[in-house]
Design an enzyme around this catalytic site. Structure first.
Site, PDB file in Angstrom:
ATOM      1  N   TYR A 144      35.737  35.174  38.980  1.00 45.81           N
ATOM      2  CA  TYR A 144      36.771  34.581  38.133  1.00 45.81           C
ATOM      3  C   TYR A 144      37.814  35.638  37.808  1.00 45.81           C
ATOM      4  CZ  TYR A 144      38.891  32.337  33.999  1.00 45.81           C
ATOM      5  OH  TYR A 144      39.757  31.783  33.097  1.00 45.81           O
ATOM      6  N   ASP A 239      38.953  43.835  39.620  1.00 46.77           N
ATOM      7  CA  ASP A 239      39.176  43.136  38.368  1.00 46.77           C
ATOM      8  C   ASP A 239      38.105  43.612  37.393  1.00 46.77           C
ATOM      9  OD1 ASP A 239      39.436  41.501  36.226  1.00 46.77           O
ATOM     10  OD2 ASP A 239      39.445  39.616  37.336  1.00 46.77           O
ATOM     11  N   LYS A 267      39.688  42.181  27.709  1.00 47.54           N
ATOM     12  CA  LYS A 267      38.524  42.136  26.819  1.00 47.54           C
ATOM     13  C   LYS A 267      38.400  43.393  25.929  1.00 47.54           C
ATOM     14  CE  LYS A 267      36.496  38.338  29.172  1.00 47.54           C
ATOM     15  NZ  LYS A 267      36.542  37.966  30.566  1.00 47.54           N
TER      16      LYS A 267
HETATM   17  C1  LIG Z   1      37.682  37.075  31.238  1.00 45.18           C
HETATM   18  C2  LIG Z   1      38.107  37.455  32.591  1.00 45.18           C
HETATM   19  C3  LIG Z   1      39.422  37.265  33.038  1.00 45.18           C
HETATM   20  C4  LIG Z   1      40.442  36.500  32.235  1.00 45.18           C
HETATM   21  O1  LIG Z   1      40.788  37.141  31.058  1.00 45.18           O
HETATM   22  P1  LIG Z   1      41.478  36.251  29.893  1.00 45.18           P
HETATM   23  O2  LIG Z   1      41.790  37.269  28.851  1.00 45.18           O
HETATM   24  O3  LIG Z   1      40.448  35.254  29.488  1.00 45.18           O
HETATM   25  O4  LIG Z   1      42.673  35.623  30.465  1.00 45.18           O
HETATM   26  C5  LIG Z   1      39.780  37.765  34.276  1.00 45.18           C
HETATM   27  N1  LIG Z   1      38.894  38.410  35.040  1.00 45.18           N
HETATM   28  C6  LIG Z   1      37.612  38.607  34.655  1.00 45.18           C
HETATM   29  C7  LIG Z   1      36.686  39.361  35.552  1.00 45.18           C
HETATM   30  C8  LIG Z   1      37.178  38.118  33.427  1.00 45.18           C
HETATM   31  O5  LIG Z   1      35.903  38.280  33.069  1.00 45.18           O
END
Ligand SMILES: *Cc1c(COP(=O)(O)O)cnc(C)c1O
Length: 429
Positions: A144, A239, A267
């Site tokens: 994701y 990511d 985060k």
């Molecule tokens: C949470 C998450 C996102 C998205 O971040 P948001 O602040 O919710 O837009 C993107 N990549 C990874 C790996 C994530 O865990």
């Protein structure tokens, strides 16, 4: 436990908010029952509208690595707030946090702050495309990267548990530039690159996946991608929105010793405020406007309150590296305790674990990719989730999430978690 206030609030919320929530997985659809409406959180605990107390194992989906309501972060926010909440002009704190991030995260020589992980990944892909002059990119099934259009293809937890991995509203034109590969399958990626020779701008992945449950990269997978990208002039993007500042001060790239060309952060970086960032090699980041031609902007980017929270959080993590060994010890204690309980109950469910991230998968197969994650008995997970909740332990409301531990968890909490876990498992057999 009494959940009446949460039940009433959810009924009302559904009239005014789609599904009653501002982010889908919060609605508890994957586990049944009523989502809990939270009033406050402190250290390892979270409290709902009915006054129930929970030990927390998600920590706001990752950010609260030092536990909730951390005094230093709270003080920094209050102090910043007293000076005004937004200026739309540069501040010293933005320079300070940028410098600190470049010190902490190996791949980052220059960094741009944004407001969410979603913005970070969308922007990183745009920059990689601008830099290479190529259109396509490769992502992995079950990873994701936020809800940007081009990422909503086999996109992990929220999309899986809602049952529509390809969201309506994403055009075919957008989707056709996203190439998909199974996680941990290097050979597949090599073939994909070969079949799209000279057209792939970037490979983006979660270096440790957390959005199909916790799934580790196989030995050689990250190294193989690094080599392939070097050979083909492809921008390798980690990511690290989840793993950044969690698996080590420098994230998964430091923990595994594989340095990407770019990475995305989120985060933890905001200390509980809405913050994301993307960064990487100078020669790539110099493509970002106004230094270069790739446009990306934000009215509230680098917001002084958010920067105060984020900077304070990162400084804590930078000043005290023992945080990571202590998180690891907590992780080991919980995971080995759960393994013991499984064994004594004659259960052979799969546990994946690294540092302060873990998942208990209700399957007997090793979970190494999206396909194997799909073998989980999600109904059984739902029962386990509800049983844990009744015992005062708040888990992520989906089988396809990693749990995130915080430094606020002490031995007494670990004991309570393990007791609850054993009793919950007992209810299932
Ligand atoms: C949470 C998450 C996102 C998205 O971040 P948001 O602040 O919710 O837009 C993107 N990549 C990874 C790996 C994530 O865990």
């Amino acid at each position: 436990m009494n959940y009446q206030k949460s039940i009433d609030l959810f009924e009302k919320a559904k009239n005014f908010i789609p599904g009653g929530v501002n982010s889908p997985v919060r609605a508890f659809r994957a586990v049944g029952g009523n989502p809990l409406f939270i009033t406050r959180a402190d250290g390892p605990y979270m409290y709902d509208e009915d006054g129930n107390e929970y030990i927390e194992l998600i920590n706001s989906w990752g950010p609260m690595i030092l536990g909730h309501n951390h005094p230093e972060v709270r003080e920094a926010v209050i102090k910043a707030m007293e000076k005004g909440s937004s200026f739309g002009a540069p501040t010293a704190k933005e320079v300070e946090i940028a410098e600190l991030i470049t010190e902490m995260v190996p791949s980052v020589e220059k960094v741009r702050m944004v407001n969410s992980g979603t913005e970070a990944t969308m922007s990183a892909i745009r920059v990689a495309r601008g830099y290479t002059g190529r259109d396509k990119f490769i992502k992995f099934e079950g990873n994701y990267h936020g809800h940007g259009d081009s990422f909503l293809i086999a996109a992990g937890s929220g999309a899986i548990t809602m049952g529509n991995p390809d969201s309506p509203g994403v055009t075919k034109g957008t989707a056709q530039d996203t190439l998909l590969a199974p996680y941990n399958d290097l050979e597949f990626v090599e073939h994909l690159v070969e079949a799209n020779q000279g057209e792939v701008a970037a490979i983006i992945l979660e270096p440790v996946a957390g959005n199909m449950g916790c799934v580790l990269p196989k030995p050689g997978f990250l190294e193989g991608l690094r080599k392939l990208c070097d050979k083909e002039g492809i921008v390798l993007i980690f990511d690290e929105v989840m793993t950044g500042f969690r698996l080590s001060q420098g994230g998964a790239q430091q923990a595994f010793g594989v340095i990407p060309d770019m990475c995305t952060l989120g985060k933890i970086i905001g200390g509980g405020m809405p913050v994301g960032a993307y960064g990487g090699k100078k020669e790539i980041m110099e493509y970002v406007s106004p230094e270069g031609p790739v446009y990306q902007a934000g009215t509230l980017s680098g917001n002084p309150i958010a920067m105060a929270a984020g900077l304070t959080m990162l400084k804590q993590l930078w000043d005290d590296n023992s945080i990571y060994s202590s998180l690891e010890a907590t992780g080991n204690a919980i995971v080995s305790g759960i393994r013991d309980s499984l064994k004594s109950l004659g259960l052979s469910y799969t546990m994946n674990h690294i540092g302060s991230m873990y998942s208990l998968f209700f399957t007997h197969e090793p979970v190494v990719d999206f396909k194997s994650a799909q073998t989980c008995d999600t109904a059984l997970f739902g029962k386990y989730f509800q049983a844990m909740l009744r015992k005062g332990i708040y888990l992520a409301p989906s089988q396809f999430e990693s749990l995130f531990l915080s430094t606020a968890l002490k031995q007494e909490h670990v004991d309570r978690i393990l007791e609850a876990n054993e009793a919950a498992l007992r209810e299932l057999v």
